[in-house]
Scaffold this motif. Structure first.
Motif, PDB file in Angstrom:
ATOM      1  N   LYS A   2       6.366   5.542   1.940  1.00 50.95           N
ATOM      2  CA  LYS A   2       6.311   4.114   2.223  1.00 50.95           C
ATOM      3  C   LYS A   2       7.403   3.390   1.433  1.00 50.95           C
ATOM      4  O   LYS A   2       7.650   3.688   0.270  1.00 50.95           O
ATOM      5  CB  LYS A   2       4.948   3.551   1.841  1.00 50.95           C
ATOM      6  CG  LYS A   2       4.767   2.074   2.153  1.00 50.95           C
ATOM      7  CD  LYS A   2       3.392   1.589   1.761  1.00 50.95           C
ATOM      8  CE  LYS A   2       3.243   0.101   2.062  1.00 50.95           C
ATOM      9  NZ  LYS A   2       1.909  -0.409   1.654  1.00 50.95           N
ATOM     10  N   ARG A  32      12.493   9.243   6.563  1.00 47.27           N
ATOM     11  CA  ARG A  32      13.216   7.987   6.445  1.00 47.27           C
ATOM     12  C   ARG A  32      14.446   8.130   5.547  1.00 47.27           C
ATOM     13  O   ARG A  32      14.415   8.831   4.534  1.00 47.27           O
ATOM     14  CB  ARG A  32      12.292   6.920   5.846  1.00 47.27           C
ATOM     15  CG  ARG A  32      12.904   5.522   5.762  1.00 47.27           C
ATOM     16  CD  ARG A  32      11.936   4.558   5.092  1.00 47.27           C
ATOM     17  NE  ARG A  32      10.685   4.487   5.811  1.00 47.27           N
ATOM     18  CZ  ARG A  32      10.449   3.652   6.828  1.00 47.27           C
ATOM     19  NH1 ARG A  32      11.399   2.820   7.208  1.00 47.27           N
ATOM     20  NH2 ARG A  32       9.284   3.641   7.435  1.00 47.27           N
ATOM     21  N   LYS A 174       5.415   6.211  -7.897  1.00 49.27           N
ATOM     22  CA  LYS A 174       5.823   4.925  -7.344  1.00 49.27           C
ATOM     23  C   LYS A 174       6.855   4.290  -8.262  1.00 49.27           C
ATOM     24  O   LYS A 174       6.636   4.152  -9.469  1.00 49.27           O
ATOM     25  CB  LYS A 174       4.618   4.007  -7.195  1.00 49.27           C
ATOM     26  CG  LYS A 174       4.902   2.764  -6.377  1.00 49.27           C
ATOM     27  CD  LYS A 174       3.624   2.009  -6.043  1.00 49.27           C
ATOM     28  CE  LYS A 174       3.911   0.865  -5.075  1.00 49.27           C
ATOM     29  NZ  LYS A 174       2.684   0.126  -4.694  1.00 49.27           N
ATOM     30  N   SER A 203       3.977  -6.059  -0.673  1.00 45.33           N
ATOM     31  CA  SER A 203       4.545  -6.475   0.607  1.00 45.33           C
ATOM     32  C   SER A 203       5.995  -6.884   0.423  1.00 45.33           C
ATOM     33  O   SER A 203       6.438  -7.181  -0.697  1.00 45.33           O
ATOM     34  CB  SER A 203       3.755  -7.647   1.192  1.00 45.33           C
ATOM     35  OG  SER A 203       3.945  -8.818   0.407  1.00 45.33           O
TER      36      SER A 203
END
Length: 235
Positions: A2, A32, A174, A203
């Motif tokens: 993500k 990705r 992360k 976000s």
């Protein structure tokens, strides 16, 4: 993997914005691939916006023309590095030809991040910066190519080609990468980067808002220059 990204691009208190930024993403058969870059036209030279804009334009062309293929086909780090170096060598030669034709010197910094399959590559020239942001703190990954306050020692432009600093690594857990020009970071202390804790951002709107908060702090502290940043979180 993500990815959450935010961008900030503002002329500051200058009449003209000589910064250029790009953020490109594509999904290949092997995942990705992300390209982010910031470029800052050299102050004191003419047409800095031409130099920075041309650099980012050619990097985007290289991303879609070669990098996606190499990353998707499991080519090694070496093939991707050679592709980026060839691109920058050509850009430098083309800017030199352009400058000679107009009897001027021009150039710009470059700080680039490429991420694929949880691997990253950094390509760097000048005094823009790349920071690695983790929950426990922030670390500068690039070294400023400055000449004791007298100007830049290395850049991309109408000068002999100068090889960039290149770093590679893997993404564990992360984390976020902040790419920014000197106008963005110059007035900020270490505490200002605490708002970029990747665990606190969920976000793209929130990531962009944190960058705007940092820019507002720099403004309050007297920053005059163009201010640009790209922040991408991987998790």
């Amino acid at each position: 993997m993500k990815v959450i990204s935010g961008v900030y691009w503002d002329p500051g208190r200058r009449e003209q914005n000589q910064d250029s930024i790009t953020l490109q993403q594509a999904v290949t058969g092997r995942g990705r691939v992300l390209l982010a870059a910031v470029s800052d036209g050299i102050g004191g030279l003419k047409e800095g916006e031409i130099a920075s804009g041309y650099i980012t334009e050619r990097l985007i062309e290289n991303f879609y023309g070669q990098i996606l293929y190499l990353a998707g086909r499991k080519k090694g780090r070496g093939a991707i590095e050679r592709s980026l170096l060839r691109c920058l060598y050509d850009v430098n030669s083309e800017l030199k030809t352009y400058g000679n034709g107009k009897n001027l010197k021009l150039g710009a910094t470059l700080s680039l991040l490429l991420v694929w399959r949880r691997r990253y590559m950094i390509v760097h020239l000048g005094d823009s910066r790349i920071y690695l942001c983790r929950p426990k703190g922030v670390k500068i990954l690039t070294k400023d190519h400055s000449d004791g306050g007298r100007g830049l020692a290395r850049c991309v432009g109408s000068f002999p080609f100068q090889a960039p600093d290149i770093q590679t690594g893997r993404i564990w857990g992360k984390c976020g990468f902040l790419l920014c020009t000197d106008g963005f970071y110059r007035k900020l202390g270490k505490e200002a980067f605490d708002v970029l804790n990747p665990r606190d951002i969920g976000s793209e709107e929130q990531a962009g808002r944190r960058l705007r908060e940092m820019a507002a702090t720099a403004y309050k502290r007297g920053e005059q220059d163009n201010m640009s940043a790209v922040y991408s979180i991987f998790g």
